[in-house]
Design a protein around this motif. Structure first.
Motif, PDB file in Angstrom:
ATOM      1  N   PRO A   1       0.823  -1.122  -0.102  1.00 37.81           N
ATOM      2  CA  PRO A   1      -0.039  -0.021  -0.012  1.00 37.81           C
ATOM      3  C   PRO A   1       0.816   1.323  -0.108  1.00 37.81           C
ATOM      4  N   THR A   2       1.819   1.414   0.706  1.00 32.40           N
ATOM      5  CA  THR A   2       2.642   2.475   0.703  1.00 32.40           C
ATOM      6  C   THR A   2       3.414   2.842  -0.568  1.00 32.40           C
ATOM      7  N   ALA A   3       3.792   1.495  -1.224  1.00 29.97           N
ATOM      8  CA  ALA A   3       4.463   1.733  -2.681  1.00 29.97           C
ATOM      9  C   ALA A   3       3.274   2.284  -3.554  1.00 29.97           C
ATOM     10  N   ARG A   4       2.220   1.936  -3.619  1.00 31.81           N
ATOM     11  CA  ARG A   4       1.291   2.277  -4.458  1.00 31.81           C
ATOM     12  C   ARG A   4       1.164   3.808  -4.279  1.00 31.81           C
ATOM     13  N   LEU A   5       0.886   3.990  -3.035  1.00 34.50           N
ATOM     14  CA  LEU A   5       0.565   5.703  -2.668  1.00 34.50           C
ATOM     15  C   LEU A   5       1.770   6.584  -3.186  1.00 34.50           C
ATOM     16  N   HIS A   6       2.902   5.796  -3.031  1.00 28.81           N
ATOM     17  CA  HIS A   6       4.090   6.846  -3.488  1.00 28.81           C
ATOM     18  C   HIS A   6       4.018   6.746  -4.886  1.00 28.81           C
ATOM     19  N   GLN A   7       3.900   5.622  -5.607  1.00 28.22           N
ATOM     20  CA  GLN A   7       3.748   5.643  -7.025  1.00 28.22           C
ATOM     21  C   GLN A   7       2.617   6.578  -7.543  1.00 28.22           C
ATOM     22  N   GLU A   8       1.305   6.931  -6.875  1.00 30.34           N
ATOM     23  CA  GLU A   8       0.285   7.641  -7.229  1.00 30.34           C
ATOM     24  C   GLU A   8       0.879   9.213  -7.170  1.00 30.34           C
ATOM     25  N   GLU A   9       1.230   9.238  -6.044  1.00 33.43           N
ATOM     26  CA  GLU A   9       1.813  10.772  -5.952  1.00 33.43           C
ATOM     27  C   GLU A   9       2.840  11.033  -6.758  1.00 33.43           C
ATOM     28  N   LEU A  10       3.810  10.006  -7.235  1.00 35.62           N
ATOM     29  CA  LEU A  10       4.611  10.583  -8.453  1.00 35.62           C
ATOM     30  C   LEU A  10       3.934  11.019  -9.647  1.00 35.62           C
ATOM     31  N   GLN A  11       3.143   9.957  -9.855  1.00 35.22           N
ATOM     32  CA  GLN A  11       2.303  10.235 -10.925  1.00 35.22           C
ATOM     33  C   GLN A  11       1.477  11.588 -11.171  1.00 35.22           C
ATOM     34  N   PHE A  12       0.694  11.917  -9.960  1.00 38.01           N
ATOM     35  CA  PHE A  12       0.078  13.169  -9.918  1.00 38.01           C
ATOM     36  C   PHE A  12       1.218  14.360  -9.901  1.00 38.01           C
ATOM     37  N   ARG A  13       2.083  14.193  -9.405  1.00 38.19           N
ATOM     38  CA  ARG A  13       3.127  15.370  -9.526  1.00 38.19           C
ATOM     39  C   ARG A  13       3.587  15.412 -10.796  1.00 38.19           C
ATOM     40  N   LEU A  14       3.899  14.237 -11.634  1.00 32.98           N
ATOM     41  CA  LEU A  14       4.294  14.428 -13.225  1.00 32.98           C
ATOM     42  C   LEU A  14       3.286  15.193 -13.880  1.00 32.98           C
ATOM     43  N   ILE A  15       2.049  14.496 -13.749  1.00 32.90           N
ATOM     44  CA  ILE A  15       0.886  15.080 -14.484  1.00 32.90           C
ATOM     45  C   ILE A  15       0.926  16.724 -14.259  1.00 32.90           C
ATOM     46  N   LEU A  16       0.914  16.906 -12.779  1.00 35.61           N
ATOM     47  CA  LEU A  16       0.713  18.402 -12.585  1.00 35.61           C
ATOM     48  C   LEU A  16       1.813  19.237 -13.312  1.00 35.61           C
ATOM     49  N   ALA A  17       2.971  18.697 -13.469  1.00 38.60           N
ATOM     50  CA  ALA A  17       4.237  19.457 -14.109  1.00 38.60           C
ATOM     51  C   ALA A  17       3.993  19.577 -15.505  1.00 38.60           C
ATOM     52  N   ALA A  18       3.452  18.578 -16.133  1.00 38.67           N
ATOM     53  CA  ALA A  18       3.181  18.439 -17.504  1.00 38.67           C
ATOM     54  C   ALA A  18       1.998  19.283 -17.975  1.00 38.67           C
ATOM     55  N   THR A  19       1.042  19.572 -17.132  1.00 35.65           N
ATOM     56  CA  THR A  19      -0.178  20.140 -17.671  1.00 35.65           C
ATOM     57  C   THR A  19      -0.211  21.540 -17.136  1.00 35.65           C
TER      58      THR A  19
END
Length: 73
Positions: free
Chosen positions: A6-24
């Motif tokens: 669960p912690t790895a998944r949350l970290h992965q989703e947070e990373l994806q969120f930040r990447l999408i935020l930076a791209a958009t």
């Protein structure tokens, strides 16, 4: 098939969120800047002044409202 912790998944989703935020963010920044330049800008509530937020703050707020929809489902 092995699932992520669960912690790895949350970290992965947070990373994806930040990447999408930076791209958009540049697109939302352009939209906020164009919105500021339009003459037909109205306050959020009749009679009350619109909150004063920087163009960068407006872009961030728009991105923070729109991006979570990418994670639904």
């Amino acid at each position: 098939m092995r699932t992520m912790a669960p912690t790895a998944r949350l970290h992965q989703e947070e990373l994806q969120f930040r990447l999408i935020l930076a791209a958009t963010y540049p697109f939302f920044l352009a939209a906020a800047a164009l919105g500021r330049m339009s003459p037909a800008r109205k306050p959020a509530h009749a009679g009350l002044p619109a909150p004063h937020r920087s163009v960068f703050g407006e872009a961030r707020a728009m991105a923070m409202q729109a991006i979570p929809f990418a994670f639904m489902g």
